[in-house]
Design an enzyme around this catalytic site. Structure first.
Site, short mmCIF file in Angstrom:
data_model
loop_
_atom_site.label_atom_id
_atom_site.label_comp_id
_atom_site.label_asym_id
_atom_site.label_seq_id
_atom_site.Cartn_x
_atom_site.Cartn_y
_atom_site.Cartn_z
N SER A 1 -6.62 3.82 10.51
CA SER A 1 -7.18 5.14 10.21
C SER A 1 -8.41 5.43 11.08
CB SER A 1 -7.60 5.22 8.74
OG SER A 1 -6.49 5.07 7.89
N1 SAH Z 1 -5.87 1.12 5.86
C1 SAH Z 1 -5.07 0.97 7.05
C2 SAH Z 1 -4.30 2.24 7.33
C3 SAH Z 1 -2.92 1.94 7.80
S1 SAH Z 1 -1.85 3.34 7.88
C4 SAH Z 1 -5.94 0.59 8.24
O1 SAH Z 1 -7.16 0.82 8.18
O2 SAH Z 1 -5.43 0.04 9.20
C5 SAH Z 1 -1.09 3.31 6.28
C6 SAH Z 1 -0.32 2.06 5.91
O3 SAH Z 1 0.39 2.31 4.69
C7 SAH Z 1 0.74 1.64 6.93
O4 SAH Z 1 0.46 0.33 7.35
C8 SAH Z 1 2.05 1.72 6.14
O5 SAH Z 1 2.99 0.72 6.50
C9 SAH Z 1 1.59 1.55 4.71
N2 SAH Z 1 2.52 2.07 3.69
C10 SAH Z 1 3.34 3.16 3.74
N3 SAH Z 1 4.05 3.29 2.60
C11 SAH Z 1 3.67 2.25 1.78
C12 SAH Z 1 4.07 1.83 0.47
N4 SAH Z 1 4.99 2.48 -0.25
N5 SAH Z 1 3.47 0.72 -0.04
C13 SAH Z 1 2.52 0.03 0.68
N6 SAH Z 1 2.12 0.37 1.93
C14 SAH Z 1 2.68 1.48 2.48
#
Ligand code: SAH
Length: 220
Positions: free
Chosen positions: A68
């Site tokens: 993010s």
């Molecule tokens: N907090 C992370 C943001 C990653 S983007 C960072 O700072 O790097 C959002 C993430 O949510 C992705 O890695 C994606 O794979 C995950 N995601 C999407 N749907 C999901 C679900 N149903 N359960 C758990 N994770 C999920």
């Protein structure tokens, strides 16, 4: 096998500039900014992308997912109004950067990721940086009933709706921060649980997140 790069004066200088930018963009929570000052964001990206690590941008981390944008991390974390020792459930571990920000704010973190590749990498990286969250490979829509209730819940992917289960796993008085919307844009939404069966909802600014996927979409 992951090898940690160094974190030298150059990196710290770049990080300080980024934190100053976040302050200029309206982030006021110094606790959150201090936490972000401590965490080498370049550890979460390939070293070839050093400049991107310290610019206020989201960035590809593999498996079609992104780390993010720093502003978004600071904004969402501020909305949680964290106190030391609080139990936080994070949905979407991804790179683990946001997880580390929560830990530096003094939270006990339980985080779920549905992409195995990212889960495996982050599970190896964070202990190397001396962070000890509880990481789970699974479905964020279900939350973590075994470890509930939580003081705070943070969703870091765009949810098409607010999963009932996540509100259920929140303590009364607890806060859920979740970007809601199924198109390209989500509304940052803050829920305060006011009783066993009641909550207040506040809708804030628009953001863009990768989608929170449901079972039927898995494998896409
Ligand atoms: N907090 C992370 C943001 C990653 S983007 C960072 O700072 O790097 C959002 C993430 O949510 C992705 O890695 C994606 O794979 C995950 N995601 C999407 N749907 C999901 C679900 N149903 N359960 C758990 N994770 C999920």
């Amino acid at each position: 096998m992951i090898r940690l790069p160094e974190d030298n004066f150059k990196h710290q200088g770049m990080r300080k500039k980024l934190i100053d930018q976040l302050r200029e963009k309206g982030i006021k929570n110094e606790g959150v900014l201090n936490a972000m000052m401590k965490i080498p964001r370049h550890f979460f990206l390939d070293l070839a992308f050093l400049n991107q690590a310290y610019s206020d941008q989201a960035f590809q981390i593999g498996a079609g997912q992104t780390i993010s944008q720093p502003f978004t991390v600071a904004y969402q974390t501020s909305l949680l109004e964290l106190k030391k020792g609080e139990k936080v459930l994070e949905i979407g571990t991804g790179s683990g950067y946001q997880t580390c920000v929560l830990l530096e704010c003094g939270a006990k973190v339980f985080s779920i990721e549905r992409q195995k590749e990212l889960y495996d990498r982050t599970k190896e990286l964070l202990p190397m940086m001396n962070y000890a969250p509880k990481l789970f490979y699974g479905d964020g829509y279900k939350g973590l009933a075994t470890y509930a209730p939580f003081d705070k819940v943070l969703v870091t992917c765009g949810a098409p709706f607010i999963p009932e289960e996540l509100i259920k796993q929140l303590k009364v008085g607890g806060i859920l921060v979740i970007p809601v919307g199924s198109g390209g844009v989500q509304v940052m939404t803050r829920i305060v649980k006011t009783g066993d069966d009641s909550y207040e909802k506040e809708e804030l600014s628009n953001f863009r997140f990768v989608p929170m996927l449901e079972n039927k979409d898995w494998g896409k």
